[in-house]
Scaffold this motif. Structure first.
Motif, PDB file in Angstrom:
ATOM      1  N   PRO A   8      -1.575   5.407  -5.000  1.00  0.00           N
ATOM      2  CA  PRO A   8      -0.632   4.996  -3.875  1.00  0.00           C
ATOM      3  C   PRO A   8       0.630   5.293  -4.260  1.00  0.00           C
ATOM      4  O   PRO A   8       1.158   4.940  -5.536  1.00  0.00           O
ATOM      5  CB  PRO A   8      -1.055   3.776  -3.265  1.00  0.00           C
ATOM      6  CG  PRO A   8      -2.130   3.302  -4.080  1.00  0.00           C
ATOM      7  CD  PRO A   8      -2.257   4.172  -5.370  1.00  0.00           C
ATOM      8  N   ARG A 162      -4.404  -6.837  -3.109  1.00  0.00           N
ATOM      9  CA  ARG A 162      -4.184  -5.516  -3.228  1.00  0.00           C
ATOM     10  C   ARG A 162      -3.658  -5.033  -4.416  1.00  0.00           C
ATOM     11  O   ARG A 162      -3.533  -3.647  -4.405  1.00  0.00           O
ATOM     12  CB  ARG A 162      -3.455  -4.968  -1.699  1.00  0.00           C
ATOM     13  CG  ARG A 162      -3.946  -5.459  -0.530  1.00  0.00           C
ATOM     14  CD  ARG A 162      -3.209  -4.956   0.595  1.00  0.00           C
ATOM     15  NE  ARG A 162      -3.049  -3.696   0.790  1.00  0.00           N
ATOM     16  CZ  ARG A 162      -2.998  -2.953   1.844  1.00  0.00           C
ATOM     17  NH1 ARG A 162      -2.656  -3.486   3.007  1.00  0.00           N
ATOM     18  NH2 ARG A 162      -2.885  -1.565   1.738  1.00  0.00           N
ATOM     19  N   ASP A 399      -9.612  -2.370   2.971  1.00  0.00           N
ATOM     20  CA  ASP A 399      -8.241  -1.752   1.894  1.00  0.00           C
ATOM     21  C   ASP A 399      -8.531  -0.676   1.363  1.00  0.00           C
ATOM     22  O   ASP A 399      -7.554   0.230   1.348  1.00  0.00           O
ATOM     23  CB  ASP A 399      -7.887  -3.051   1.241  1.00  0.00           C
ATOM     24  CG  ASP A 399      -6.649  -2.799   0.511  1.00  0.00           C
ATOM     25  OD1 ASP A 399      -5.666  -2.652   1.125  1.00  0.00           O
ATOM     26  OD2 ASP A 399      -6.611  -2.750  -0.703  1.00  0.00           O
ATOM     27  N   GLN A 403      -6.370   2.620   1.715  1.00  0.00           N
ATOM     28  CA  GLN A 403      -5.762   3.377   0.361  1.00  0.00           C
ATOM     29  C   GLN A 403      -6.242   4.972   0.126  1.00  0.00           C
ATOM     30  O   GLN A 403      -5.417   5.678  -0.047  1.00  0.00           O
ATOM     31  CB  GLN A 403      -5.858   2.391  -0.929  1.00  0.00           C
ATOM     32  CG  GLN A 403      -5.276   1.210  -0.737  1.00  0.00           C
ATOM     33  CD  GLN A 403      -5.442   0.479  -2.067  1.00  0.00           C
ATOM     34  OE1 GLN A 403      -5.679   0.803  -3.127  1.00  0.00           O
ATOM     35  NE2 GLN A 403      -5.231  -1.060  -2.009  1.00  0.00           N
TER      36      GLN A 403
END
Length: 546
Positions: A8, A162, A399, A403
């Protein structure tokens, strides 16, 4: 493309790229002014959601209309009316949606309030004793359907969970070890949230019995009125503890930075020697605990491990397949728009919509719902091992889907920038985008395979490692002091006997998880790419079961 997963965008990249508009759609269609190369592209900001809701508040509590704003970081704010929000007024209240139970009907709320009636009397049937009996409730819902998008609650503000930063992982490990020393080995949802919220949840759990004993006898009213007073009291205590925890962590930050700098100076010059010494201690520990470890794993873990791995695999596979479908559809829409209507306005709108996909909650609901389908089945399989963190597990799968979608969208826009030039007409540009589409999907398959493997290994350990540690506690932990001298002789605070002991058990569990995952993947006709440094390179810590 290769097999290395995308990562990311970091904070600096996001700030640098925020608001940049793709050059190949800015200011007109390719047919009107040619295709310009893309500049750096930032995925669109998380959208805010606004709408009227109804909240239970006041003394006595009454249902009152309010206007709510769900910020992009997961914080919910509410105002007395819409005009107050639009005029920049201060909200009546706000909260980060971490660890909350969101109720969408009065029936759900009253059902939970009735359960809290029993809790306020010290009776909580069906709720495990070690659970924190203070469900944080958002007691508000829409008077009309569709005011806030369905599924907003699927995006928790799980800051630590995260993060892959070593400091975040170390903090969660420290909390886990602290709770193990208190006799709590099972994993649950107490570690959802920021560092201050996690510490608050741990402290509230510890203090709840005393709080109940001291305050419940003095609560006025009966039935739901008593339960309402109990929830208000717990909310007030929780807010006070959270404020103290936040202040304490802020005050500790300078000292923590100094400790980390000092620790790095002692580790960096001698890291190779430390690893060799650690390996020697691990080898001796492995030999000493092999018998008790196998006696625990074979009758308790091995019969259930294949079922747990199978359910984890199917959960994450279904969610990531839904992501792939949405991704392919989004790229196809862009290509069609470029061929059919190369208007700059329309193309700009499509590009923005495509870039916003990872945070489009309504669109991503398909992926998020897939992650929830196995909640009940997996919870039943994991409960005998003391695992009560199903909400955290579901959030982890959701999540992961978000992502991977964000990575794929960024990859597509970057590759489109590289291959599109001003000399191309619309048909040629669409053909180039088709090739980009293939490359992005190929990379998504590679990234999702590696991410899927990490998900199964990580959550497999969360389910089984605390159980195995608790089973070995009476016998194996007594032998650890024999190794303290060797560990202290290393002269480093980074290594502890207990840490090495857990690593030995963790390695043995990972071997079994990897074995069952590969078996399940072969049964379903596919293979999971091995993550570099994972099962293929793990030194055998104990022999596989016969």
């Amino acid at each position: 493309m290769g097999g290395r997963p995308s990562s990311p965008l970091d904070k600096q990249q996001r700030q640098h790229l925020r608001g940049e508009q793709p050059g190949w759609e800015r200011g007109g269609s390719p047919g009107e002014r040619g295709l310009q190369p893309l500049g750096p592209h930032k995925l669109p900001r998380v959208r805010e959601h606004r709408g009227p809701l109804t909240q239970l508040r006041g003394h006595p509590p009454r249902w009152q209309p309010i206007f709510c704003v769900l910020r992009g970081d997961g914080r919910l704010e509410w105002f007395s009316h819409k005009e107050e929000y639009e005029n920049g007024g201060h909200p009546l209240g706000s909260t980060a949606l971490t660890g909350y139970t969101l109720l969408t009907s009065q029936r759900e709320y009253l059902r939970l309030l009735d359960a809290l009636c029993l809790d306020s009397l010290g009776k909580s049937p069906g709720v495990p004793r070690n659970r924190f009996l203070h469900p944080r409730i958002i007691n508000m819902w829409g008077s009309q359907a569709g005011e806030l998008p369905a599924g907003t609650e699927e995006q928790p503000l799980s800051v630590l969970q995260r993060s892959q930063a070593p400091a975040a992982r170390a903090f969660l490990d420290a909390v886990r070890l602290y709770r193990q020393h208190q006799g709590h080995f099972g994993d649950d949802d107490v570690t959802l949230g920021s560092d201050a919220e996690v510490l608050t949840a741990v402290l509230m759990r510890e203090q709840l019995p005393a709080l109940r004993a001291q305050t419940l006898p003095g609560l006025r009213g009966s039935g739901r009125a008593r339960a309402w007073a109990w929830t208000e009291l717990l909310d007030a205590v929780h807010a006070a503890v959270l404020a103290r925890a936040s202040a304490g962590l802020c005050a500790f930050q300078p000292e923590k930075d100094e400790l980390l700098a000092s620790l790095e100076k002692t580790i960096r010059p001698d890291v190779d020697q430390l690893l060799r010494q650690r390996a020697r201690v691990a080898g001796r520990l492995r030999t000493d605990i092999r018998g008790p470890l196998e006696s625990c794993l074979r009758p308790e873990v091995d019969p259930q491990l294949p079922r747990v791995v199978q359910t984890l695999l199917r959960t994450v596979e279904a969610s990531l397949e839904a992501v792939r479908t949405l991704l392919a559809q989004g790229m196809d829409r862009l290509s069609r728009r470029l061929r059919q209507s190369p208007s700059g306005t329309w193309l700009r709108r499509e590009v923005y919509s495509f870039g916003e996909m990872p945070w489009d909650l309504a669109l991503m609901q398909t992926c998020y719902r897939e992650a929830e389908r196995s909640h009940g089945r997996l919870g039943q399989l994991a409960a005998p091992f003391g695992f009560l963190g199903m909400q955290s597990l579901v959030f982890g799968a959701q999540d992961l889907a978000q992502q991977l979608m964000a990575d794929a969208v960024a990859t597509f826009l970057q590759l489109a920038d590289q291959c599109l030039t001003m000399a191309l007409n619309c048909d040629q540009a669409a053909q180039r985008l088709e090739r980009v589409r293939g490359r992005v999907l190929k990379k998504f398959e590679s990234d999702s395979g590696l991410a899927q493997r990490r998900f199964i290994r990580g959550w497999g350990l969360c389910i089984f490692l605390p159980f195995v540690l608790s089973q070995l506690e009476p016998s194996c932990k007594k032998e650890l002091p024999e190794f303290e001298g060797d560990v202290l002789a290393m002269g480093s605070q980074a290594l502890t006997t207990e840490g090495i002991y857990e690593d030995v058990i963790r390695g043995c569990l990972l071997q079994r998880i990897d074995r069952d995952e590969e078996t399940e993947a072969e049964r379903e006709g596919g293979t999971c790419p091995r993550q570099p440094g994972s099962g293929a390179q793990i030194q055998p810590l104990c022999p596989p079961p016969s």
